[in-house]
Write a protein that holds these residues in place. Structure first.
Motif: not given
Length: 207
Positions: A92-120
């Motif tokens: 949801g945060a990746l759809a934000s209009q705010d760049v810093e929210v999207r930056v933080s959301a993207t960084r937050a993906l780095r440790f998550i083990v889930a099948a869809s994360v690499d593609a995202l």
């Protein structure tokens, strides 16, 4: 340092939870980041109930945020947990209009083990309009199996319009020169990239 223990104690978690209500926003932010580390360590230590409670508190923090800055800070803390339950929040945060929210959301993906994360991560790397967000995707993939990102890195290093973004992609490619096609791709950058510094950097990698 609070929040960095491999086997976090209840006292540590309670101290951080109390600090998250401090009058100083800097203290609150630091405590939230550390609680994310504690939740990750608790999960790895098999303390699943404690980890779930701590992640729930950080999810509540995100949902209570009133500004984009507060949302970005909460996402950074959530990212430290690596908990797959936060994935819908990040999406949801990746759809934000705010760049810093999207930056933080993207960084937050780095440790998550889930099948869809690499593609995202790859999608953000190639499609987000903000260079800082694309750079955040490159940072996130540096914590993961780089081989899975070769197609996205190839596209980024060859076609991203921002030299700094292409440089980050090149630096990651340099870590996987033993993979098929990577040396030839670096050679192409050395010969054809429009930025002279980037051409030099790529040439240096071939020596």
């Amino acid at each position: 340092v609070l929040g960095l223990s491999e086997a976090p104690s209840d006292d540590t978690a309670q101290a951080l939870q109390a600090a998250m209500h401090d009058a100083d926003p800097g203290v609150r932010g630091t405590a939230a980041l550390a609680l994310g580390n504690v939740a990750s360590a608790a999960r790895q230590a098999g303390q699943l109930g404690a980890a779930e409670t701590q992640v729930d508190q950080l999810i509540d923090l995100y949902q209570a945020a009133k500004t984009d800055g507060e949302r970005a800070d909460a996402l950074e803390a959530l990212g430290n947990t690596g908990d797959p339950r936060i994935l819908p929040i990040i999406q949801g945060a990746l759809a934000s209009q705010d760049v810093e929210v999207r930056v933080s959301a993207t960084r937050a993906l780095r440790f998550i083990v889930a099948a869809s994360v690499d593609a995202l991560i790859a999608q953000v790397m190639q499609q987000d309009p903000a260079p800082t967000v694309r750079k955040a995707a490159l940072m996130a993939c540096s914590f993961r199996q780089l081989v899975a990102f070769f197609p996205a890195l190839q596209k980024t290093v060859q076609s991203d319009l921002v030299p700094d973004v292409r440089q980050d992609a090149l630096s990651l490619l340099a870590k996987m020169k033993d993979q098929p096609g990577v040396v030839q791709l670096i050679r192409t950058v050395a010969e054809r990239d429009p930025d002279p510094q980037l051409r030099k950097n790529a040439s240096d990698l071939l020596r």
